[in-house]
Each structure stands twice: as structure tokens, then as C-alpha cells.
Design an enzyme around this catalytic site. Structure first.
Site, PDB file in Angstrom:
ATOM      1  N   LYS A 149     -30.833 -10.110 -56.533  1.00 27.10           N
ATOM      2  CA  LYS A 149     -31.070  -9.069 -55.514  1.00 27.10           C
ATOM      3  C   LYS A 149     -29.748  -8.223 -55.209  1.00 27.10           C
ATOM      4  O   LYS A 149     -29.774  -6.977 -55.214  1.00 27.10           O
ATOM      5  CB  LYS A 149     -31.408  -9.657 -54.178  1.00 27.10           C
ATOM      6  CG  LYS A 149     -32.496 -10.526 -54.175  1.00 27.10           C
ATOM      7  CD  LYS A 149     -33.006 -10.945 -52.803  1.00 27.10           C
ATOM      8  CE  LYS A 149     -32.131 -12.274 -52.374  1.00 27.10           C
ATOM      9  NZ  LYS A 149     -32.087 -13.231 -53.213  1.00 27.10           N
ATOM     10  N   ARG A 209     -36.134 -12.133 -44.542  1.00 26.47           N
ATOM     11  CA  ARG A 209     -36.142 -13.291 -45.034  1.00 26.47           C
ATOM     12  C   ARG A 209     -37.327 -14.349 -44.479  1.00 26.47           C
ATOM     13  O   ARG A 209     -37.504 -15.303 -44.889  1.00 26.47           O
ATOM     14  CB  ARG A 209     -34.904 -14.213 -44.976  1.00 26.47           C
ATOM     15  CG  ARG A 209     -34.358 -14.057 -46.631  1.00 26.47           C
ATOM     16  CD  ARG A 209     -33.022 -14.794 -46.148  1.00 26.47           C
ATOM     17  NE  ARG A 209     -32.347 -15.385 -47.465  1.00 26.47           N
ATOM     18  CZ  ARG A 209     -31.551 -14.897 -48.049  1.00 26.47           C
ATOM     19  NH1 ARG A 209     -30.912 -13.788 -47.570  1.00 26.47           N
ATOM     20  NH2 ARG A 209     -30.613 -15.283 -49.077  1.00 26.47           N
ATOM     21  N   ARG A 260     -21.945 -17.945 -61.838  1.00 24.66           N
ATOM     22  CA  ARG A 260     -21.770 -17.239 -60.888  1.00 24.66           C
ATOM     23  C   ARG A 260     -20.437 -17.623 -60.224  1.00 24.66           C
ATOM     24  O   ARG A 260     -20.207 -18.678 -59.687  1.00 24.66           O
ATOM     25  CB  ARG A 260     -22.709 -17.074 -59.680  1.00 24.66           C
ATOM     26  CG  ARG A 260     -22.431 -16.217 -58.279  1.00 24.66           C
ATOM     27  CD  ARG A 260     -23.619 -15.496 -57.801  1.00 24.66           C
ATOM     28  NE  ARG A 260     -24.368 -16.273 -56.665  1.00 24.66           N
ATOM     29  CZ  ARG A 260     -25.114 -15.941 -55.968  1.00 24.66           C
ATOM     30  NH1 ARG A 260     -25.836 -14.804 -56.215  1.00 24.66           N
ATOM     31  NH2 ARG A 260     -25.634 -16.843 -55.424  1.00 24.66           N
ATOM     32  N   ARG A 298     -19.547 -20.293 -55.328  1.00 20.76           N
ATOM     33  CA  ARG A 298     -19.832 -20.202 -53.952  1.00 20.76           C
ATOM     34  C   ARG A 298     -20.524 -21.374 -53.522  1.00 20.76           C
ATOM     35  O   ARG A 298     -21.299 -22.180 -54.171  1.00 20.76           O
ATOM     36  CB  ARG A 298     -21.184 -18.908 -53.915  1.00 20.76           C
ATOM     37  CG  ARG A 298     -20.874 -17.962 -52.803  1.00 20.76           C
ATOM     38  CD  ARG A 298     -21.949 -16.980 -53.006  1.00 20.76           C
ATOM     39  NE  ARG A 298     -23.368 -17.374 -52.209  1.00 20.76           N
ATOM     40  CZ  ARG A 298     -24.330 -16.568 -52.227  1.00 20.76           C
ATOM     41  NH1 ARG A 298     -24.320 -15.377 -52.620  1.00 20.76           N
ATOM     42  NH2 ARG A 298     -25.376 -16.889 -51.498  1.00 20.76           N
ATOM     43  N   ARG A 345     -31.557 -24.226 -49.675  1.00 18.09           N
ATOM     44  CA  ARG A 345     -32.026 -22.865 -49.913  1.00 18.09           C
ATOM     45  C   ARG A 345     -33.392 -22.502 -50.399  1.00 18.09           C
ATOM     46  O   ARG A 345     -34.037 -21.636 -50.113  1.00 18.09           O
ATOM     47  CB  ARG A 345     -31.063 -21.929 -50.709  1.00 18.09           C
ATOM     48  CG  ARG A 345     -29.680 -21.842 -49.676  1.00 18.09           C
ATOM     49  CD  ARG A 345     -28.330 -21.427 -50.750  1.00 18.09           C
ATOM     50  NE  ARG A 345     -28.634 -20.210 -51.114  1.00 18.09           N
ATOM     51  CZ  ARG A 345     -27.917 -19.627 -52.047  1.00 18.09           C
ATOM     52  NH1 ARG A 345     -27.055 -20.363 -52.939  1.00 18.09           N
ATOM     53  NH2 ARG A 345     -28.082 -18.257 -52.360  1.00 18.09           N
TER      54      ARG A 345
HETATM   55  P1  AMP Z   1     -27.425 -14.524 -49.770  1.00 21.44           P
HETATM   56  O1  AMP Z   1     -26.150 -13.810 -49.971  1.00 21.44           O
HETATM   57  O2  AMP Z   1     -28.603 -13.245 -49.340  1.00 21.44           O
HETATM   58  O3  AMP Z   1     -28.111 -15.269 -50.521  1.00 21.44           O
HETATM   59  O4  AMP Z   1     -27.157 -14.885 -48.271  1.00 21.44           O
HETATM   60  C1  AMP Z   1     -26.609 -16.250 -47.859  1.00 21.44           C
HETATM   61  C2  AMP Z   1     -26.910 -16.900 -46.938  1.00 21.44           C
HETATM   62  O5  AMP Z   1     -26.722 -16.129 -45.698  1.00 21.44           O
HETATM   63  C3  AMP Z   1     -28.287 -17.278 -46.590  1.00 21.44           C
HETATM   64  O6  AMP Z   1     -28.606 -18.834 -47.515  1.00 21.44           O
HETATM   65  C4  AMP Z   1     -28.467 -17.599 -45.247  1.00 21.44           C
HETATM   66  O7  AMP Z   1     -27.766 -18.588 -44.766  1.00 21.44           O
HETATM   67  C5  AMP Z   1     -27.806 -16.261 -44.773  1.00 21.44           C
HETATM   68  N1  AMP Z   1     -28.386 -15.146 -44.422  1.00 21.44           N
HETATM   69  C6  AMP Z   1     -28.364 -13.956 -45.390  1.00 21.44           C
HETATM   70  N2  AMP Z   1     -29.557 -13.105 -45.093  1.00 21.44           N
HETATM   71  C7  AMP Z   1     -30.380 -13.797 -44.025  1.00 21.44           C
HETATM   72  C8  AMP Z   1     -31.447 -13.476 -43.384  1.00 21.44           C
HETATM   73  N3  AMP Z   1     -32.360 -12.157 -43.462  1.00 21.44           N
HETATM   74  N4  AMP Z   1     -32.074 -14.406 -42.436  1.00 21.44           N
HETATM   75  C9  AMP Z   1     -31.268 -15.630 -42.282  1.00 21.44           C
HETATM   76  N5  AMP Z   1     -30.135 -16.006 -43.114  1.00 21.44           N
HETATM   77  C10 AMP Z   1     -29.501 -15.118 -43.728  1.00 21.44           C
END
Ligand code: AMP
Length: 215
Positions: free
Chosen positions: A13, A88, A127, A160, A171
Site C-alpha cells: 500500500k 481500516r 523490508r 520494523r 496484525r
Molecule cells: P501501517 O504502516 O499502515 O502498516 O500501520 C502500522 C500500524 O499503525 C498499524 O498496525 C496500526 O497499529 C496503526 N494504524 C495505521 N493506520 C491505522 C488505522 N486506520 N486505524 C487504526 N490503526 C492504524
């Protein structure tokens, strides 16, 4: 153009959102990046989000809806954007719908990046990201110019922490339970476009352009 990118962890994404933002000159809003930046800054938002993110759990809807509302308000209702990592959950999707309705704005498409488990494992294990500036690399597909160092000279790259196997399991569980229901949500609204997201970034990007009618 107002777009959403959906997909499980490791679907690409962030990479595709960046390519779309560059190609079309639109704003990229990544809630994950904003939250990681808040953690780096040690802000109250970061302090609240940190334990949840480290545990592979979602941050509260109210918080992320507030983040997105601020970003979109700052740019005005005419701005075009791609949302990466938001919504999400179904309540987040309803909140976004209400936000857009209030502005008389319309969502153009929701692109679902579809990947199999082996592609996800390969992407996430390779990554590496810069804890200082947030830039993301891949050991094989997008390696840094100097091994293990950020191209912006910030310092060493790290794996990460939430990509570690235990956290990743959570996740995926959160994704299945809370995010996957967004597929029927947007399918019902005739906005969902499914794209095969296995392959190199530029190939996947061409597929996205093609479903958006841009090729
Ligand atoms: P990402 O970088 O999109 O994989 O997001 C990393 C982490 O950020 C996720 O595992 C959540 O803990 C938090 N996070 C990011 N976007 C959201 C969202 N829209 N709703 C809730 N938590 C989020």
C-alpha cells in the site's frame, strides 16, 4: 482523484500510494506514517499509539479519524488524495463517508491490493526502514545505496518492530476481523477494484493505472 488503497500488511500500500501520489500529483495520506512520526517525536499521540502499534493492534477509530480529518481539512475540499492504511474498520469508513458528504466530495475508487502469503512473507522479511525519517527500502527490490544505511544519510536502517513474526500474526488477525469487512462495504457501493499485487512495484502500478482507466 480520491482513492483508497486497501490490503493486508505487506500488500504494498505504501509503495503504490507513493507512486500514485507522484504520478498524479495528489496528496498521500498514510496514517501509519503519521503515527510513526508521532512516536519518533514523542508527542502525546505517539505515546498513546506506541504500545498498540508495538503489539500489532489498531489505534482507536476516533484518533485516526481525527488525523485524517485534519489532513484533508488542511488541503481543502478540492484537493485530490490517496489514502494508505485508512480506513481500516467499518466505523472509520462510515466516518470518511460522512466527511466526504459534508464537503460534497466523492470517492473515485477503492483499490484492493491482492497478494498471496508467500509474496507477503518475502516483502515483509526484506523490508527495512529508517527510524529517523521513515523512508522504506527492500533488501532485494529497492535496496539502499549503501548497505544498511538510509539514502538520506540519517543513519542505520532497521527491521520494523511490528513486522516481527509474533506482532505480525496479531496484525493479520486484526486485518481479518476488522479490515476485511471493508471489501463488501465498498463492493456494495460499486467502488471496489481488485488488483493482483504480486510482482514488481512498477508492474503492479501499471495494473492500478489500468483499472483506474488511466492507461
Ligand atoms: P501501517 O504502516 O499502515 O502498516 O500501520 C502500522 C500500524 O499503525 C498499524 O498496525 C496500526 O497499529 C496503526 N494504524 C495505521 N493506520 C491505522 C488505522 N486506520 N486505524 C487504526 N490503526 C492504524
Amino acid at each position: 482523484m480520491k482513492l483508497i488503497l486497501l490490503g493486508p500488511p505487506g500488500a504494498g500500500k505504501g509503495t503504490q500510494a507513493r507512486l500514485l501520489a507522484d504520478e498524479y500529483g495528489i496528496l498521500q495520506v498514510s496514517t501509519g506514517d503519521i503515527l510513526r512520526e508521532a512516536i519518533r517525536d514523542g508527542s502525546p499521540l505517539g505515546q498513546e499509539a506506541r504500545p498498540l502499534m508495538e503489539d500489532g493492534r489498531l489505534v482507536a477509530d476516533q484518533i485516526v479519524v481525527g488525523i485524517v480529518a485534519n489532513q484533508l481539512n488542511a488541503k481543502g475540499s478540492e484537493a485530490d488524495w490517496v489514502l494508505d492504511g485508512f480506513p481500516r474498520t467499518v466505523p472509520q469508513a462510515f466516518a470518511l463517508e460522512a466527511m466526504l458528504n459534508r464537503r460534497g466530495a466523492v470517492l473515485d475508487a477503492v483499490v484492493s491490493l491482492e497478494v498471496d502469503d508467500s509474496a507477503i512473507a518475502e516483502r515483509l522479511s526484506g523490508r527495512r526502514s529508517c527510524p529517523a525519517c521513515g523512508l522504506v527500502f527492500h533488501l532485494r527490490w529497492n535496496p539502499p545505496r549503501t548497505v544498511g544505511r538510509c539514502d538520506r544519510n540519517c543513519g542505520p536502517l532497521v527491521f520494523r518492530p511490528d513486522d516481527a513474526p509474533g506482532t505480525l500474526l496479531r496484525r493479520f488477525a486484526e486485518y481479518g476481523l476488522l479490515t476485511a469487512p471493508l471489501m463488501p462495504f465498498y463492493e456494495k457501493r460499486k467502488l471496489l477494484a481488485r488488483v493482483d499485487a504480486v510482482g514488481e512495484a512498477d508492474v503492479v502500478f501499471e495494473r492500478i493505472r489500468s483499472v483506474l482507466g488511466e492507461s
